[in-house]
Motif scaffolding. Structure first.
Motif, PDB file in Angstrom:
ATOM      1  N   TYR A 155      -6.634  -1.777  -3.373  1.00  0.00           N
ATOM      2  CA  TYR A 155      -6.514  -0.797  -4.633  1.00  0.00           C
ATOM      3  C   TYR A 155      -7.524  -1.515  -5.789  1.00  0.00           C
ATOM      4  O   TYR A 155      -8.192  -0.974  -6.428  1.00  0.00           O
ATOM      5  CB  TYR A 155      -5.244  -0.627  -5.123  1.00  0.00           C
ATOM      6  CG  TYR A 155      -5.112   0.311  -6.292  1.00  0.00           C
ATOM      7  CD1 TYR A 155      -4.752   1.827  -6.175  1.00  0.00           C
ATOM      8  CD2 TYR A 155      -5.063  -0.106  -7.604  1.00  0.00           C
ATOM      9  CE1 TYR A 155      -4.786   2.521  -7.368  1.00  0.00           C
ATOM     10  CE2 TYR A 155      -4.864   0.488  -8.666  1.00  0.00           C
ATOM     11  CZ  TYR A 155      -4.720   1.908  -8.480  1.00  0.00           C
ATOM     12  OH  TYR A 155      -4.612   2.763  -9.558  1.00  0.00           O
ATOM     13  N   TYR A 183       2.630  -0.236  -3.203  1.00  0.00           N
ATOM     14  CA  TYR A 183       1.663  -0.766  -3.977  1.00  0.00           C
ATOM     15  C   TYR A 183       1.503  -2.437  -3.669  1.00  0.00           C
ATOM     16  O   TYR A 183       0.427  -2.844  -3.672  1.00  0.00           O
ATOM     17  CB  TYR A 183       1.907  -0.811  -5.481  1.00  0.00           C
ATOM     18  CG  TYR A 183       1.336   0.722  -6.155  1.00  0.00           C
ATOM     19  CD1 TYR A 183      -0.048   0.658  -5.920  1.00  0.00           C
ATOM     20  CD2 TYR A 183       2.139   1.816  -6.187  1.00  0.00           C
ATOM     21  CE1 TYR A 183      -0.469   2.028  -6.598  1.00  0.00           C
ATOM     22  CE2 TYR A 183       1.602   2.850  -6.834  1.00  0.00           C
ATOM     23  CZ  TYR A 183       0.227   3.096  -6.989  1.00  0.00           C
ATOM     24  OH  TYR A 183      -0.280   4.226  -7.201  1.00  0.00           O
ATOM     25  N   GLY A 204      -1.294  -2.348 -13.068  1.00  0.00           N
ATOM     26  CA  GLY A 204      -1.847  -2.568 -11.853  1.00  0.00           C
ATOM     27  C   GLY A 204      -2.652  -3.623 -12.017  1.00  0.00           C
ATOM     28  O   GLY A 204      -2.300  -4.748 -12.332  1.00  0.00           O
TER      29      GLY A 204
END
Length: 220
Positions: free
Chosen positions: A21, A14, A61
């Motif tokens: 993203y 990530y 996130g």
């Protein structure tokens, strides 16, 4: 003690794809009316229950869920394993709190949260580690606190992704049935409050499941 391999791989992956993203998912709730409705229900339950209305968005996130929870009257902050993702969330949502952390070992005192939300973040946790994660959720929630989970619904399917957005990564996905998730929750001191499922549609290969549970007992 070093983190388990799956945490290190998830963090690294990530960190690598965080900009792409975040650009693709500035507000993923905009395309999910069921998620939005369940988020509102979760917020009302936490907000109207006795005690603190503080909530941890675990696997936050880009931070859009954390932001939505605050607009719904909760004192919400985000926790994510990726430092790069946390930095982007802070940039996108100044004034809100985002921390680097792991759902396997939350830097939160016992019994202090009114709620925990984990949307599509427990999917990176192997089956053997899932009870430990839910036990950690149970530890930090006050009595009667709520947890809302969202995940791809499938019968024990595991996927390994080595590339995304043109970047080399190493990310594992563990898809489970709602029944399996509810079984693990029950074994770690939670009672099922509600569940829902949206079947696969359009380009979505898997259905999505939502489980809302409440801390009602001590783990023996």
């Amino acid at each position: 003690m070093s983190d388990p391999d799956f945490l290190q791989a998830t963090r690294s992956s990530y960190d690598t794809i965080a900009p792409a993203y975040s650009a693709e998912h500035p507000d993923g709730l905009g395309e999910g009316p069921v998620e939005g409705a369940l988020l509102a229900a979760f917020a009302e339950l936490v907000r109207t229950a006795p005690g603190e209305a503080s909530v941890a968005d675990v696997g936050s996130g880009p931070g859009y869920v954390t932001a939505r929870l605050n607009t719904l009257g909760l004192q919400a902050y985000g926790i994510d394993i990726s430092p790069h993702m946390v930095a982007l969330a802070r940039e996108a949502h100044p004034g809100l709190r985002f921390e680097v952390g792991s759902m396997t070992s939350l830097d939160v005192a016992d019994g202090t949260l009114g709620g925990i939300i984990a949307l599509y973040s427990t999917i990176h946790v192997p089956d053997a580690h899932l009870p430990g994660v839910f036990t950690e959720f149970h530890r930090v929630l006050r009595a009667g606190g709520y947890v809302l989970l969202a995940f791809q619904a499938s019968e024990g399917e595991q996927i390994h992704m080595a590339e995304r957005y043109g970047q080399e990564i190493s990310l594992d996905y563990y898809f489970r049935t709602p029944a399996k998730v509810c079984e693990v929750l029950a074994g770690t001191g939670f009672s099922l409050y509600a569940q829902a499922r949206v079947e696969a549609q359009g380009e979505r290969k898997w259905g999505r499941a939502f489980v809302l549970a409440q801390k009602v007992q001590k783990v023996g």
